[in-house]
Design an enzyme around this catalytic site. Sequence first.
Site, PDB file in Angstrom:
ATOM      1  N   SER A   1       1.250  -0.266 -16.656  1.00 53.44           N
ATOM      2  CA  SER A   1       2.048   0.767 -17.330  1.00 53.44           C
ATOM      3  C   SER A   1       1.191   1.571 -18.320  1.00 53.44           C
ATOM      4  O   SER A   1       0.420   1.010 -19.099  1.00 53.44           O
ATOM      5  CB  SER A   1       3.208   0.110 -18.087  1.00 53.44           C
ATOM      6  OG  SER A   1       3.855   1.080 -18.885  1.00 53.44           O
TER       7      SER A   1
ATOM      8  N   SER B   1       2.700   3.435 -20.522  1.00 56.30           N
ATOM      9  CA  SER B   1       3.577   3.676 -21.674  1.00 56.30           C
ATOM     10  C   SER B   1       3.013   3.140 -22.987  1.00 56.30           C
ATOM     11  O   SER B   1       3.090   3.843 -24.003  1.00 56.30           O
ATOM     12  CB  SER B   1       4.972   3.099 -21.407  1.00 56.30           C
ATOM     13  OG  SER B   1       5.596   3.836 -20.391  1.00 56.30           O
TER      14      SER B   1
ATOM     15  N   THR C   1      11.656  -0.551 -17.002  1.00 56.94           N
ATOM     16  CA  THR C   1      11.176   0.020 -15.754  1.00 56.94           C
ATOM     17  C   THR C   1      11.487  -0.920 -14.594  1.00 56.94           C
ATOM     18  O   THR C   1      12.153  -1.945 -14.760  1.00 56.94           O
ATOM     19  CB  THR C   1       9.681   0.442 -15.874  1.00 56.94           C
ATOM     20  OG1 THR C   1       9.332   1.184 -14.717  1.00 56.94           O
ATOM     21  CG2 THR C   1       8.755  -0.745 -16.038  1.00 56.94           C
TER      22      THR C   1
ATOM     23  N   LYS D   1      16.049  -1.660 -14.249  1.00 60.15           N
ATOM     24  CA  LYS D   1      16.838  -0.554 -14.811  1.00 60.15           C
ATOM     25  C   LYS D   1      18.341  -0.657 -14.562  1.00 60.15           C
ATOM     26  O   LYS D   1      19.134  -0.136 -15.333  1.00 60.15           O
ATOM     27  CB  LYS D   1      16.364   0.788 -14.235  1.00 60.15           C
ATOM     28  CG  LYS D   1      14.980   1.204 -14.676  1.00 60.15           C
ATOM     29  CD  LYS D   1      14.651   2.586 -14.139  1.00 60.15           C
ATOM     30  CE  LYS D   1      13.193   2.910 -14.333  1.00 60.15           C
ATOM     31  NZ  LYS D   1      12.877   4.312 -14.076  1.00 60.15           N
TER      32      LYS D   1
ATOM     33  N   ASN E   1      17.684  13.304   3.345  1.00 58.71           N
ATOM     34  CA  ASN E   1      17.173  11.937   3.402  1.00 58.71           C
ATOM     35  C   ASN E   1      17.190  11.415   4.826  1.00 58.71           C
ATOM     36  O   ASN E   1      18.010  11.820   5.633  1.00 58.71           O
ATOM     37  CB  ASN E   1      18.017  11.017   2.507  1.00 58.71           C
ATOM     38  CG  ASN E   1      17.285   9.736   2.160  1.00 58.71           C
ATOM     39  OD1 ASN E   1      16.112   9.774   1.802  1.00 58.71           O
ATOM     40  ND2 ASN E   1      17.949   8.596   2.282  1.00 58.71           N
ATOM     41  N   ARG E   2      16.209  10.522   5.080  1.00 51.92           N
ATOM     42  CA  ARG E   2      16.119   9.881   6.402  1.00 51.92           C
ATOM     43  C   ARG E   2      17.427   9.139   6.699  1.00 51.92           C
ATOM     44  O   ARG E   2      17.994   9.289   7.771  1.00 51.92           O
ATOM     45  CB  ARG E   2      14.934   8.898   6.338  1.00 51.92           C
ATOM     46  CG  ARG E   2      14.597   8.187   7.583  1.00 51.92           C
ATOM     47  CD  ARG E   2      13.348   7.363   7.370  1.00 51.92           C
ATOM     48  NE  ARG E   2      13.469   6.406   6.251  1.00 51.92           N
ATOM     49  CZ  ARG E   2      12.532   5.576   5.877  1.00 51.92           C
ATOM     50  NH1 ARG E   2      11.354   5.582   6.468  1.00 51.92           N
ATOM     51  NH2 ARG E   2      12.723   4.735   4.882  1.00 51.92           N
TER      52      ARG E   2
ATOM     53  N   TYR F   1       2.362  11.163  -9.034  1.00 51.13           N
ATOM     54  CA  TYR F   1       1.187  11.681  -9.757  1.00 51.13           C
ATOM     55  C   TYR F   1      -0.105  11.002  -9.324  1.00 51.13           C
ATOM     56  O   TYR F   1      -1.162  11.249  -9.887  1.00 51.13           O
ATOM     57  CB  TYR F   1       1.370  11.641 -11.271  1.00 51.13           C
ATOM     58  CG  TYR F   1       1.883  10.327 -11.830  1.00 51.13           C
ATOM     59  CD1 TYR F   1       1.061   9.211 -11.905  1.00 51.13           C
ATOM     60  CD2 TYR F   1       3.193  10.237 -12.285  1.00 51.13           C
ATOM     61  CE1 TYR F   1       1.537   8.023 -12.423  1.00 51.13           C
ATOM     62  CE2 TYR F   1       3.674   9.054 -12.806  1.00 51.13           C
ATOM     63  CZ  TYR F   1       2.839   7.949 -12.867  1.00 51.13           C
ATOM     64  OH  TYR F   1       3.315   6.781 -13.382  1.00 51.13           O
TER      65      TYR F   1
HETATM   66  P1  ATR Z   1      12.999   4.918  -5.793  1.00 48.18           P
HETATM   67  O1  ATR Z   1      13.978   4.048  -6.507  1.00 48.18           O
HETATM   68  O2  ATR Z   1      11.624   4.895  -6.388  1.00 48.18           O
HETATM   69  O3  ATR Z   1      13.498   6.315  -5.598  1.00 48.18           O
HETATM   70  P2  ATR Z   1      13.758   3.806  -3.226  1.00 48.18           P
HETATM   71  O4  ATR Z   1      15.091   3.473  -3.723  1.00 48.18           O
HETATM   72  O5  ATR Z   1      13.013   2.760  -2.444  1.00 48.18           O
HETATM   73  O6  ATR Z   1      12.748   4.226  -4.374  1.00 48.18           O
HETATM   74  O7  ATR Z   1      13.856   5.163  -2.375  1.00 48.18           O
HETATM   75  C1  ATR Z   1      12.810   5.617  -1.639  1.00 48.18           C
HETATM   76  C2  ATR Z   1      13.156   6.956  -0.996  1.00 48.18           C
HETATM   77  O8  ATR Z   1      12.049   7.338  -0.197  1.00 48.18           O
HETATM   78  C3  ATR Z   1      14.345   6.919  -0.050  1.00 48.18           C
HETATM   79  O9  ATR Z   1      14.950   8.196  -0.039  1.00 48.18           O
HETATM   80  C4  ATR Z   1      13.679   6.622   1.286  1.00 48.18           C
HETATM   81  O10 ATR Z   1      14.435   7.041   2.409  1.00 48.18           O
HETATM   82  P3  ATR Z   1      15.566   6.065   3.051  1.00 48.18           P
HETATM   83  O11 ATR Z   1      16.731   6.097   2.102  1.00 48.18           O
HETATM   84  O12 ATR Z   1      15.890   6.669   4.357  1.00 48.18           O
HETATM   85  O13 ATR Z   1      14.924   4.709   3.141  1.00 48.18           O
HETATM   86  C5  ATR Z   1      12.466   7.482   1.156  1.00 48.18           C
HETATM   87  N1  ATR Z   1      11.367   7.067   2.034  1.00 48.18           N
HETATM   88  C6  ATR Z   1      10.521   6.044   1.854  1.00 48.18           C
HETATM   89  N2  ATR Z   1       9.640   5.989   2.874  1.00 48.18           N
HETATM   90  C7  ATR Z   1       9.936   7.018   3.703  1.00 48.18           C
HETATM   91  C8  ATR Z   1       9.379   7.520   4.929  1.00 48.18           C
HETATM   92  N3  ATR Z   1       8.305   6.939   5.481  1.00 48.18           N
HETATM   93  N4  ATR Z   1       9.937   8.622   5.486  1.00 48.18           N
HETATM   94  C9  ATR Z   1      11.002   9.223   4.919  1.00 48.18           C
HETATM   95  N5  ATR Z   1      11.578   8.800   3.775  1.00 48.18           N
HETATM   96  C10 ATR Z   1      11.053   7.718   3.176  1.00 48.18           C
END
Ligand code: ATR
Length: 281
Positions: A15, A17, A62, A66, A152-153, A222
């Site tokens: 971190s 922070s 973090t 959270k 979103n996927r 980043y």
């Molecule tokens: P965070 O809390 O950091 O936002 P998360 O809850 O794991 O992390 O969410 C990750 C995001 O990245 C989700 O929108 C995920 O899509 P899905 O909801 O379909 O899983 C997206 N993501 C991660 N890997 C991906 C990939 N290879 N292609 C497309 N979307 C991806």
Amino acid sequence: MEKVYGVIGNPISHSMSPAMLNDMFETYHIEARYHAFHVQTGQVKAAIEGIRGLGVYGINVTIPHKVEVIDYLDEVEEVAANIGAVNTIVNENGKLIGYNTDGNGFIRSLNRVISNEELRSANVLIVGAGGAARGIFISLAAMGVSKIDIVNRTIERAKGIIDDCRFEVESHPLSFKEAEASLSKYQVVVNTTSVGMHPNVDDTPLSVENLAPKTIVSDIIYNPFETKFLRDAAKYGAITQNGIGMFVYQGALAFEKWTGIFPDTDRMERLVTKLLGGRTC
Ligand code: ATR
């Protein structure tokens, strides 16, 4: 007596922070120290009770704690409650109050290139539907941004955020094909997924051929400083921004909640940039 602040998470050793916030306490001559606490799953309740018992003044939270911390707080601010996640705790004479400065941190960093007034009437596209997307979506809706779509996927997760939002907003859950085809209608596009993050630096979440010039394109990543997504967007004339600003401003807003001082974010950004490898961006 020196006041104690800190951050809890798992893992926590990387971190930035502590360095960032300790520098701010020093800059403003505040007798305080900010520590990183490694809190294991199953120990979150004990950690929060520890804050109370020891009189710790403020805590950042973090990943992955959270959401869970909410159960142990006395009060949670409205937007944080709607997001369902807290990243900042203020100890007000023994009463623990939870806030979420992630979404507002994102908005404040965006304010470097767009005013709130312009933002309220902009068409915004959020890429991803995880925890980070939820924080940004609900914070934008809470400040009065009227049109925010989510691509979103897994479409159900995008729908989940839209359904959970308690603030008035017009939103559509989109597939990647739909979002890419209609990209030119957005003035602000933000990637909240981990796609493109080190070491997968050649990946990008979305094709940007249809971006309108001067679109604001933001990536909360980043590392690397400039993702392929931002590089591609810049080629199409976008105004780009990486995730350092969001990290800096979420910390600045936490510092303000604890001390009443909104700190020098340029100094914070220079420090974080140095910690990340010395390149300015
Ligand atoms: P965070 O809390 O950091 O936002 P998360 O809850 O794991 O992390 O969410 C990750 C995001 O990245 C989700 O929108 C995920 O899509 P899905 O909801 O379909 O899983 C997206 N993501 C991660 N890997 C991906 C990939 N290879 N292609 C497309 N979307 C991806």
